[in-house]
Design a protein around this motif. Structure first.
Motif, PDB file in Angstrom:
ATOM      1  N   ARG A   1       0.847  -1.214   0.000  1.00  0.00           N
ATOM      2  CA  ARG A   1       0.000   0.000   0.000  1.00  0.00           C
ATOM      3  C   ARG A   1       0.877   1.256   0.000  1.00  0.00           C
ATOM      4  NH1 ARG A   1      -3.395  -2.803  -2.153  1.00  0.00           N
ATOM      5  NH2 ARG A   1      -4.740  -4.117  -0.885  1.00  0.00           N
ATOM      6  N   PHE A   2       1.987   1.204   0.732  1.00  0.00           N
ATOM      7  CA  PHE A   2       2.866   2.377   0.791  1.00  0.00           C
ATOM      8  C   PHE A   2       3.550   2.619  -0.560  1.00  0.00           C
ATOM      9  CE2 PHE A   2       3.529   1.628   5.626  1.00  0.00           C
ATOM     10  CZ  PHE A   2       2.289   2.174   5.876  1.00  0.00           C
ATOM     11  N   ASP A   3       3.844   1.531  -1.290  1.00  0.00           N
ATOM     12  CA  ASP A   3       4.420   1.704  -2.635  1.00  0.00           C
ATOM     13  C   ASP A   3       3.490   2.567  -3.482  1.00  0.00           C
ATOM     14  OD1 ASP A   3       6.540   0.053  -1.977  1.00  0.00           O
ATOM     15  OD2 ASP A   3       5.728  -1.714  -2.993  1.00  0.00           O
ATOM     16  N   TRP A   4       2.209   2.243  -3.407  1.00  0.00           N
ATOM     17  CA  TRP A   4       1.201   2.975  -4.190  1.00  0.00           C
ATOM     18  C   TRP A   4       1.020   4.395  -3.642  1.00  0.00           C
ATOM     19  CZ3 TRP A   4      -3.666   4.945  -2.806  1.00  0.00           C
ATOM     20  CH2 TRP A   4      -4.443   5.390  -3.877  1.00  0.00           C
ATOM     21  N   LEU A   5       0.916   4.479  -2.313  1.00  0.00           N
ATOM     22  CA  LEU A   5       0.688   5.778  -1.669  1.00  0.00           C
ATOM     23  C   LEU A   5       1.819   6.758  -1.987  1.00  0.00           C
ATOM     24  CD1 LEU A   5      -1.076   7.405   0.349  1.00  0.00           C
ATOM     25  CD2 LEU A   5       0.273   6.399   2.195  1.00  0.00           C
TER      26      LEU A   5
END
Ligand SMILES: N[C@@H](CCC(=O)N[C@@H](CS)C(=O)NCC(=O)O)C(=O)O
Length: 201
Positions: free
Chosen positions: A132-136
């Motif tokens: 999720r952090f990769d995307w965020l």
């Protein structure tokens, strides 16, 4: 109105929103283990779900669930810009973010905190958060806040959950835009006020 909170928990999000909106609230601390409030009340009788945040509204009703509480607070002060007007696409965008934070991030941290969670499960939760952090991180590129230049209730919530990262040994430095975002939100005077009031600074 009174906000029931536990220091550093997800109740920090409505706490920040109340201060950003300039809404004076009474704040009552809850001992989440004992389910007692600071003044000795049985917290189960305030929220039978047994968790913070709870907003006691002046007419005696209680509102629970952080994403609902922050919208209610922001709607008391529409000029604050903390929540776009009902019916606009921007409103749904902020709701889209609130839902992302609650279902994709907030509830992934919980099992990592719990000492009884098997290590394998904690590892999977951390991997999921990492995805999720990769995307965020991409979403935050070139942006001050989730919605651009305007700080909204979704930022108060996202900041609240991201600041749990060091406690579960997630180093946000791997996601530079996310890291810079946390520092930017933390520097806001009203956020500082809320952190100090909860004894977190
Ligand atoms: N769905 C709720 C979840 C709230 C929640 O997870 N609260 C945690 C603190 S971050 C809590 O009070 N946990 C205590 C417990 O479950 O015993 C919301 O979004 O407001």
């Amino acid at each position: 109105m009174k906000l029931y909170f536990s220091p550093g928990a997800c109740s920090l999000s409505p706490h920040i929103v109340s201060r950003e909106a300039g809404i004076p609230l009474e704040y009552e601390q809850v001992d989440n283990r004992e389910k007692k409030t600071k003044s000795g009340a049985d917290f189960w009788s305030i929220n039978p779900k047994g968790y913070v945040p709870v907003l006691e509204i002046d007419n005696g009703q209680c509102l629970t669930e952080g994403p609902a509480i922050v919208q209610y607070l922001a709607d008391q002060k529409p000029a604050s810009g903390l929540m776009p007007a009902a019916g606009t696409l921007d409103r749904y965008r902020v709701q889209e973010w609130l839902n992302f934070v609650t279902s994709e991030l907030h509830k992934s941290y919980g099992p990592i905190f719990r000492p009884t969670t098997p290590d394998e499960y904690k590892k999977i939760s951390k991997e999921n958060l990492g995805k999720r952090f990769d995307w965020l991180d991409k979403q935050l590129a070139g942006k001050q806040y989730l919605m651009g230049d305007q700080f909204t209730v979704a930022d108060a919530y996202l900041f609240t959950v991201l600041r749990w990262s060091p406690r579960v040994e997630i180093d946000l430095a791997k996601w530079p835009n996310v890291k810079a975002y946390v520092d930017r939100v933390a520097a806001r005077p009203k956020v500082q006020e809320a952190l100090k009031a909860e004894g977190l600074q």
